[in-house]
Design an enzyme around this catalytic site. Structure first.
Site, PDB file in Angstrom:
ATOM      1  N   GLU A  35       8.536 -30.522  26.652  1.00  0.00           N
ATOM      2  CA  GLU A  35       7.949 -30.484  25.311  1.00  0.00           C
ATOM      3  C   GLU A  35       6.575 -29.838  25.443  1.00  0.00           C
ATOM      4  O   GLU A  35       5.668 -30.415  26.052  1.00  0.00           O
ATOM      5  CB  GLU A  35       7.795 -31.872  24.694  1.00  0.00           C
ATOM      6  CG  GLU A  35       7.256 -31.764  23.263  1.00  0.00           C
ATOM      7  CD  GLU A  35       6.649 -33.047  22.700  1.00  0.00           C
ATOM      8  OE1 GLU A  35       6.654 -33.195  21.471  1.00  0.00           O
ATOM      9  OE2 GLU A  35       6.155 -33.881  23.494  1.00  0.00           O
ATOM     10  N   ARG A  47       3.212 -28.895  23.884  1.00  0.00           N
ATOM     11  CA  ARG A  47       2.348 -29.280  22.777  1.00  0.00           C
ATOM     12  C   ARG A  47       1.381 -28.141  22.463  1.00  0.00           C
ATOM     13  O   ARG A  47       0.318 -28.015  23.061  1.00  0.00           O
ATOM     14  CB  ARG A  47       1.600 -30.566  23.130  1.00  0.00           C
ATOM     15  CG  ARG A  47       2.480 -31.817  23.166  1.00  0.00           C
ATOM     16  CD  ARG A  47       2.932 -32.216  21.764  1.00  0.00           C
ATOM     17  NE  ARG A  47       1.781 -32.492  20.919  1.00  0.00           N
ATOM     18  CZ  ARG A  47       1.270 -33.714  20.751  1.00  0.00           C
ATOM     19  NH1 ARG A  47       1.810 -34.762  21.351  1.00  0.00           N
ATOM     20  NH2 ARG A  47       0.225 -33.900  19.954  1.00  0.00           N
ATOM     21  N   ARG A  66       1.436 -30.506  16.516  1.00  0.00           N
ATOM     22  CA  ARG A  66       1.177 -31.716  15.746  1.00  0.00           C
ATOM     23  C   ARG A  66      -0.190 -31.675  15.040  1.00  0.00           C
ATOM     24  O   ARG A  66      -1.216 -31.458  15.681  1.00  0.00           O
ATOM     25  CB  ARG A  66       1.235 -32.928  16.676  1.00  0.00           C
ATOM     26  CG  ARG A  66       1.238 -34.259  15.969  1.00  0.00           C
ATOM     27  CD  ARG A  66       2.590 -34.607  15.421  1.00  0.00           C
ATOM     28  NE  ARG A  66       3.562 -34.904  16.453  1.00  0.00           N
ATOM     29  CZ  ARG A  66       4.823 -34.524  16.422  1.00  0.00           C
ATOM     30  NH1 ARG A  66       5.275 -33.787  15.411  1.00  0.00           N
ATOM     31  NH2 ARG A  66       5.652 -34.849  17.390  1.00  0.00           N
ATOM     32  N   HIS A 117       5.961 -40.794  12.675  1.00  0.00           N
ATOM     33  CA  HIS A 117       5.215 -41.676  13.566  1.00  0.00           C
ATOM     34  C   HIS A 117       4.442 -42.727  12.776  1.00  0.00           C
ATOM     35  O   HIS A 117       3.940 -42.449  11.687  1.00  0.00           O
ATOM     36  CB  HIS A 117       4.212 -40.880  14.407  1.00  0.00           C
ATOM     37  CG  HIS A 117       4.820 -39.795  15.239  1.00  0.00           C
ATOM     38  ND1 HIS A 117       5.244 -38.601  14.701  1.00  0.00           N
ATOM     39  CD2 HIS A 117       5.082 -39.729  16.571  1.00  0.00           C
ATOM     40  CE1 HIS A 117       5.743 -37.840  15.671  1.00  0.00           C
ATOM     41  NE2 HIS A 117       5.654 -38.500  16.808  1.00  0.00           N
ATOM     42  N   LYS A 172      13.539 -38.020  14.793  1.00  0.00           N
ATOM     43  CA  LYS A 172      12.718 -38.708  15.797  1.00  0.00           C
ATOM     44  C   LYS A 172      11.834 -39.743  15.111  1.00  0.00           C
ATOM     45  O   LYS A 172      11.104 -39.419  14.162  1.00  0.00           O
ATOM     46  CB  LYS A 172      11.848 -37.714  16.568  1.00  0.00           C
ATOM     47  CG  LYS A 172      10.924 -38.390  17.586  1.00  0.00           C
ATOM     48  CD  LYS A 172       9.909 -37.423  18.154  1.00  0.00           C
ATOM     49  CE  LYS A 172       8.888 -38.161  19.022  1.00  0.00           C
ATOM     50  NZ  LYS A 172       7.779 -37.280  19.452  1.00  0.00           N
ATOM     51  N   ARG A 229      11.432 -47.220  25.814  1.00  0.00           N
ATOM     52  CA  ARG A 229      11.548 -45.858  26.334  1.00  0.00           C
ATOM     53  C   ARG A 229      12.606 -45.775  27.440  1.00  0.00           C
ATOM     54  O   ARG A 229      13.178 -44.715  27.674  1.00  0.00           O
ATOM     55  CB  ARG A 229      10.193 -45.375  26.853  1.00  0.00           C
ATOM     56  CG  ARG A 229       9.138 -45.280  25.762  1.00  0.00           C
ATOM     57  CD  ARG A 229       7.794 -44.823  26.313  1.00  0.00           C
ATOM     58  NE  ARG A 229       6.788 -44.754  25.265  1.00  0.00           N
ATOM     59  CZ  ARG A 229       6.593 -43.713  24.463  1.00  0.00           C
ATOM     60  NH1 ARG A 229       7.345 -42.628  24.609  1.00  0.00           N
ATOM     61  NH2 ARG A 229       5.659 -43.735  23.535  1.00  0.00           N
ATOM     62  N   THR A 237       0.627 -38.541  25.927  1.00  0.00           N
ATOM     63  CA  THR A 237       0.412 -38.054  24.565  1.00  0.00           C
ATOM     64  C   THR A 237       0.718 -39.115  23.522  1.00  0.00           C
ATOM     65  O   THR A 237       0.605 -38.861  22.332  1.00  0.00           O
ATOM     66  CB  THR A 237       1.285 -36.807  24.295  1.00  0.00           C
ATOM     67  OG1 THR A 237       2.664 -37.134  24.530  1.00  0.00           O
ATOM     68  CG2 THR A 237       0.875 -35.655  25.211  1.00  0.00           C
ATOM     69  N   GLN A 278       3.409 -44.582  27.246  1.00  0.00           N
ATOM     70  CA  GLN A 278       4.281 -43.653  27.966  1.00  0.00           C
ATOM     71  C   GLN A 278       4.239 -43.906  29.472  1.00  0.00           C
ATOM     72  O   GLN A 278       3.188 -44.148  30.047  1.00  0.00           O
ATOM     73  CB  GLN A 278       3.875 -42.204  27.699  1.00  0.00           C
ATOM     74  CG  GLN A 278       4.319 -41.669  26.357  1.00  0.00           C
ATOM     75  CD  GLN A 278       4.015 -40.180  26.218  1.00  0.00           C
ATOM     76  OE1 GLN A 278       3.067 -39.675  26.807  1.00  0.00           O
ATOM     77  NE2 GLN A 278       4.806 -39.489  25.426  1.00  0.00           N
TER      78      GLN A 278
END
Length: 245
Positions: A35, A37, A70, A132, A158, A199, A220, A224
Site C-alpha cells: 500500500e 501512501r 488520504r 475510518h 474497507k 488484525r 500508519t 498495527q
C-alpha cells in the site's frame, strides 16, 4: 512474492503500508501487496515525488500496489484541494503496477467521486471504498450499513474503527462475517490496543486485506503490527485452523 497478474481479492492479501517504495524489497518476503501512501510521501520532502516514484517502480519484478492519498479529514496527511488529490489517484492508476486505489467512502458518495472511480476502473484498477472512525466503534446496525455501502460503492469495502472495549472488537468481527455471508468483499480491522488482535483473526471471518508497516515505528494506524510479525501470526493461525479442520 506475488505477481500483479496473480493477485485476487477473492482470497486474503497482506499489504505492506509505506510512503517509500524502496521498502518493497524488505516487505516482499511477507507481503502480497504494497500500500503506497501518496499523502505521506507527498508530505515528506525527503522522499521522491510519489507519482515519479510509481513511474520508476519496476512492476515486473516487484509487488503490485494499492495507492492511497488520504486527506487530513480522514486521518491522512494530504491538505491540498480535493480535485488535485483525486487527480493524483487517477494518474497513479494508469500505471501497470497499480491494481487497487483506495478512496474514502464519503468521497465516493459524491458525483465527482463516482466519476473518479469510473476513470480508475477504466484503467484496470479496482476501488477500495474506505471508512475510518478514530475514536470509537459504532453500533452493530451502523457497522453493517456502513460496510455494505462501502462494498457497493467500491469493489472492496474497507472499515477501520477504534475498539474501546473487547465487545467493540467482537462487533467488528461479527460485521465482517455478516458482510461475507451477504457476498460483499470487505477488509476490516479494529484499531487500538483492544482491537489489535482483529488484525490477526479478521481473515478467518472473511476480511480480504490486512495492513502492516514494514517497520513498526512507521505505523500508519493505531495498533498495527509490523509486516513480519503479522504475516507470521496469520500463517500460524491459518495452518492451525487447517489442521484442526
Amino acid at each position: 512474492m506475488t505477481s500483479t497478474q496473480a493477485v485476487s481479492f477473492d482470497t486474503f492479501q497482506l499489504a505492506a503500508a509505506t510512503a517509500d517504495l524502496s521498502d518493497e524489497s524488505a516487505a516482499s518476503d511477507y507481503a502480497d501487496i504494497v500500500e503506497f501512501r501518496l499523502d505521506l510521501a507527498y508530505a515528506d520532502t525527503s522522499l521522491p515525488d510519489p507519482l515519479t516514484a510509481i513511474s520508476a517502480y519496476d512492476h515486473s519484478s516487484s509487488l503490485p500496489l494499492i495507492v492511497t492519498n488520504r486527506p487530513e479529514w480522514e486521518g491522512g496527511a494530504y491538505d491540498g484541494e480535493t480535485i488535485d488529490r483525486l487527480e493524483m489517484l487517477i494518474t497513479a492508476a494508469k500505471h501497470d503496477a497499480v491494481i487497487a486505489v483506495d478512496i474514502e467512502l464519503e468521497t465516493l458518495k459524491s458525483q465527482h467521486g463516482k466519476k473518479v472511480a469510473r476513470d480508475i476502473r477504466n484503467s484496470g484498477a479496482v476501488i477500495i471504498a474506505s471508512t475510518h472512525d478514530f475514536t470509537s466503534t459504532p453500533q452493530q446496525s451502523v457497522l453493517h450499513e456502513r460496510l455494505h455501502t462501502a462494498a457497493q460503492l467500491g469493489d472492496i469495502g474497507k472499515l477501520a474503527v477504534t475498539a474501546q472495549t473487547h465487545r467493540d472488537a467482537l462487533r467488528v468481527l461479527a460485521a465482517t462475517e455478516q458482510a461475507s455471508q451477504w457476498g460483499d468483499t470487505v477488509a476490516t480491522m479494529a484499531m487500538g490496543a483492544l482491537g489489535q488482535h482483529t488484525r490477526v483473526v479478521a481473515p478467518l471471518y472473511g476480511s480480504r486485506i490486512g495492513y502492516a508497516p514494514v517497520n513498526p515505528t512507521d505505523a500508519t494506524a493505531p495498533g498495527q503490527y509490523d509486516i513480519k510479525t503479522l504475516s507470521e501470526m496469520i500463517d500460524t493461525l491459518t495452518h492451525t485452523k487447517v489442521e484442526d479442520d
